[in-house]
Motif scaffolding. Structure first.
Motif, PDB file in Angstrom:
ATOM      1  N   TYR A   1       0.848  -1.182   0.000  1.00 38.44           N
ATOM      2  CA  TYR A   1       0.000   0.000   0.000  1.00 38.44           C
ATOM      3  C   TYR A   1       0.892   1.243   0.000  1.00 38.44           C
ATOM      4  CZ  TYR A   1      -4.417  -2.384   1.079  1.00 38.44           C
ATOM      5  OH  TYR A   1      -5.541  -3.156   1.022  1.00 38.44           O
TER       6      TYR A   1
ATOM      7  N   ILE B   1      -6.488  -3.272  12.446  1.00 43.66           N
ATOM      8  CA  ILE B   1      -6.643  -4.077  11.245  1.00 43.66           C
ATOM      9  C   ILE B   1      -7.132  -5.477  11.579  1.00 43.66           C
ATOM     10  CG2 ILE B   1      -5.403  -5.186   9.386  1.00 43.66           C
ATOM     11  CD1 ILE B   1      -3.494  -2.891   9.389  1.00 43.66           C
TER      12      ILE B   1
ATOM     13  N   PHE C   1       2.156   1.788  17.523  1.00 44.35           N
ATOM     14  CA  PHE C   1       3.431   2.170  16.920  1.00 44.35           C
ATOM     15  C   PHE C   1       3.995   3.387  17.638  1.00 44.35           C
ATOM     16  CE2 PHE C   1       2.686  -0.340  13.066  1.00 44.35           C
ATOM     17  CZ  PHE C   1       1.311  -0.462  13.083  1.00 44.35           C
TER      18      PHE C   1
ATOM     19  N   TYR D   1       0.162  11.444   3.582  1.00 42.26           N
ATOM     20  CA  TYR D   1      -0.314  12.052   4.815  1.00 42.26           C
ATOM     21  C   TYR D   1      -0.011  13.540   4.776  1.00 42.26           C
ATOM     22  CZ  TYR D   1      -1.447   7.837   7.496  1.00 42.26           C
ATOM     23  OH  TYR D   1      -2.036   6.687   7.951  1.00 42.26           O
TER      24      TYR D   1
ATOM     25  N   GLN E   1       0.505  16.947   7.252  1.00 35.27           N
ATOM     26  CA  GLN E   1       0.773  17.395   8.614  1.00 35.27           C
ATOM     27  C   GLN E   1       0.750  18.924   8.654  1.00 35.27           C
ATOM     28  OE1 GLN E   1       4.735  16.821  10.374  1.00 35.27           O
ATOM     29  NE2 GLN E   1       3.754  16.107  12.263  1.00 35.27           N
TER      30      GLN E   1
ATOM     31  N   ARG F   1      -5.005   6.893  -0.204  1.00 37.37           N
ATOM     32  CA  ARG F   1      -4.407   5.565  -0.084  1.00 37.37           C
ATOM     33  C   ARG F   1      -4.517   4.852  -1.421  1.00 37.37           C
ATOM     34  NH1 ARG F   1      -7.273   3.656   4.259  1.00 37.37           N
ATOM     35  NH2 ARG F   1      -9.093   3.789   2.915  1.00 37.37           N
TER      36      ARG F   1
ATOM     37  N   MET G   1      -1.353  14.342  12.199  1.00 41.47           N
ATOM     38  CA  MET G   1      -1.101  13.562  10.980  1.00 41.47           C
ATOM     39  C   MET G   1      -2.448  13.138  10.404  1.00 41.47           C
ATOM     40  SD  MET G   1       2.161  13.232  10.291  1.00 41.47           S
ATOM     41  CE  MET G   1       2.400  11.704   9.386  1.00 41.47           C
TER      42      MET G   1
ATOM     43  N   ARG H   1       0.574  19.850  13.910  1.00 47.30           N
ATOM     44  CA  ARG H   1       1.345  18.616  14.121  1.00 47.30           C
ATOM     45  C   ARG H   1       0.495  17.359  13.905  1.00 47.30           C
ATOM     46  NH1 ARG H   1       4.321  19.490  19.455  1.00 47.30           N
ATOM     47  NH2 ARG H   1       3.015  17.874  20.381  1.00 47.30           N
TER      48      ARG H   1
ATOM     49  N   LEU I   1      -4.534  11.409   7.169  1.00 41.06           N
ATOM     50  CA  LEU I   1      -4.480  10.593   5.959  1.00 41.06           C
ATOM     51  C   LEU I   1      -5.180  11.330   4.819  1.00 41.06           C
ATOM     52  CD1 LEU I   1      -3.846   7.897   4.523  1.00 41.06           C
ATOM     53  CD2 LEU I   1      -6.087   7.092   5.290  1.00 41.06           C
TER      54      LEU I   1
ATOM     55  N   TYR J   1       6.723   6.403  16.672  1.00 39.73           N
ATOM     56  CA  TYR J   1       7.520   7.052  15.643  1.00 39.73           C
ATOM     57  C   TYR J   1       8.244   8.257  16.250  1.00 39.73           C
ATOM     58  CZ  TYR J   1       5.202   4.643  11.709  1.00 39.73           C
ATOM     59  OH  TYR J   1       4.745   3.705  10.810  1.00 39.73           O
TER      60      TYR J   1
ATOM     61  N   PHE K   1       3.673  13.897   3.534  1.00 35.76           N
ATOM     62  CA  PHE K   1       4.533  12.730   3.623  1.00 35.76           C
ATOM     63  C   PHE K   1       3.968  11.603   2.765  1.00 35.76           C
ATOM     64  CE2 PHE K   1       7.412  13.998   6.936  1.00 35.76           C
ATOM     65  CZ  PHE K   1       6.700  14.911   7.700  1.00 35.76           C
TER      66      PHE K   1
ATOM     67  N   TYR L   1       0.206  -2.244   9.432  1.00 33.82           N
ATOM     68  CA  TYR L   1       0.231  -0.801   9.210  1.00 33.82           C
ATOM     69  C   TYR L   1       1.528  -0.164   9.685  1.00 33.82           C
ATOM     70  CZ  TYR L   1      -4.035   0.856   7.047  1.00 33.82           C
ATOM     71  OH  TYR L   1      -5.007   1.159   6.138  1.00 33.82           O
ATOM     72  N   ALA L   2       2.636  -0.866   9.657  1.00 29.83           N
ATOM     73  CA  ALA L   2       3.937  -0.253   9.910  1.00 29.83           C
ATOM     74  C   ALA L   2       4.334   0.489   8.642  1.00 29.83           C
ATOM     75  CB  ALA L   2       4.980  -1.302  10.259  1.00 29.83           C
ATOM     76  N   LEU L   3       4.357   1.789   8.707  1.00 32.59           N
ATOM     77  CA  LEU L   3       4.625   2.628   7.546  1.00 32.59           C
ATOM     78  C   LEU L   3       6.073   3.096   7.510  1.00 32.59           C
ATOM     79  CD1 LEU L   3       1.464   4.937   7.534  1.00 32.59           C
ATOM     80  CD2 LEU L   3       1.802   2.769   6.379  1.00 32.59           C
ATOM     81  N   ASN L   4       6.652   3.103   6.302  1.00 36.73           N
ATOM     82  CA  ASN L   4       7.939   3.758   6.062  1.00 36.73           C
ATOM     83  C   ASN L   4       7.641   5.078   5.367  1.00 36.73           C
ATOM     84  OD1 ASN L   4       9.534   1.697   7.105  1.00 36.73           O
ATOM     85  ND2 ASN L   4       9.589   0.622   5.160  1.00 36.73           N
ATOM     86  N   PHE L   5       8.106   6.168   5.972  1.00 39.80           N
ATOM     87  CA  PHE L   5       7.791   7.497   5.458  1.00 39.80           C
ATOM     88  C   PHE L   5       8.969   8.100   4.703  1.00 39.80           C
ATOM     89  CE2 PHE L   5       3.739   8.721   7.313  1.00 39.80           C
ATOM     90  CZ  PHE L   5       3.596   7.832   8.365  1.00 39.80           C
ATOM     91  N   GLY L   6       8.647   8.940   3.729  1.00 43.71           N
ATOM     92  CA  GLY L   6       9.638   9.821   3.146  1.00 43.71           C
ATOM     93  C   GLY L   6       9.897  10.982   4.092  1.00 43.71           C
ATOM     94  N   LYS L   7      10.834  11.849   3.718  1.00 45.22           N
ATOM     95  CA  LYS L   7      11.204  12.954   4.608  1.00 45.22           C
ATOM     96  C   LYS L   7      10.262  14.141   4.499  1.00 45.22           C
ATOM     97  CE  LYS L   7      16.057  11.874   5.261  1.00 45.22           C
ATOM     98  NZ  LYS L   7      17.455  12.359   5.219  1.00 45.22           N
TER      99      LYS L   7
END
Lengths: 115, 117
Positions: free
Chosen positions: A33, B97, B33, A37, A39, A50, A45, A43, A47, B35, A91, A101-107
């Protein structure tokens, strides 16, 4: 590990204009997926949109749409009719399946909408 | 629905002190989570839990960082001893989920801004 790259640290657009934020990612997964996001200065976050990788049709949410190019591993966000309230950090994020739902984010890309 | 609740909203402490950040996930959510957000590194996943069990802590930067989830409604992130480079915004997030259903979005708390002097 999957990496997400947002090459535009800052962008600016005039109210009512259209802007596109870019995002590329690197993965060996076939099913995953992608998310955008928002922000704002508060502050929080939020959505925005998707996209499931197995769906060829690009996702759309009102003024927000994506251009998903799976082969190119590209996932850009288009904001149409920009509004002052769209000013925020944006983001891009990647999630592989079965990661809860462990997300890897860009900067992030800082977007400023001007009157 | 009160959302994900984090406390404190701001924390200022001196180098070497212990810092504890708290999180209450949304009731019924089974994933939690932590972060960390900095200007240099963006949003980094530190650790996540499923049904109160730590699943992946590979993002925890050092042994000075530890996280616990003693029950489904509470989690802590502790830094001991704290250092100036730990200054950041720390977010807690939860999701509910069901297996194979990814329509439930990830819910973020409002974050704790930590300043270590």
């Amino acid at each position: 590990a999957q990496t997400v790259t947002q090459s535009q640290p800052e962008m600016s657009v005039q109210e009512a204009e259209t802007v596109t934020l870019s995002c590329t990612y690197d993965t060996s997964e076939n099913n995953y997926y992608l998310f955008w996001y928002k922000q704002p200065p508060s502050r929080q976050m939020i959505l925005v949109i998707r996209q499931e990788a197995y769906k060829q049709q690009n996702a759309t949410e009102n003024r927000f749409s994506v251009n998903f190019q799976k082969a190119a591993k590209s996932f850009s966000l288009k904001i149409s009719d920009s509004q002052l309230g769209d000013t925020a950090m944006y983001f891009c994020a990647f999630m592989k399946l079965d990661s809860g739902y462990a997300l890897n984010f860009g900067k992030g890309t800082s977007l400023l909408v001007t009157p | 629905d009160a959302g994900v609740i984090q406390s404190p909203r701001h924390e200022v402490t001196e180098m070497g002190q212990e810092v504890t950040l708290r999180c209450k996930p949304i009731s019924g959510h089974d994933y939690l989570f932590w972060y960390r957000q900095t200007m240099m590194r963006g949003l980094e996943l530190l650790i996540y839990f499923n049904n109160n069990v730590p699943i992946d802590d590979s993002g925890m930067p050092e042994d000075r960082f530890s996280a616990k989830m003693p029950n489904a409604s509470f989690s802590t992130l502790k830094i001991q001893p704290s250092e100036p480079r730990d200054s950041a915004v720390y977010f807690c997030a939860s999701s509910g989920i069901r297996r194979g259903n990814y329509n439930s979005p990830l819910h973020f708390g409002n974050g704790t801004r930590l300043t270590v002097t």
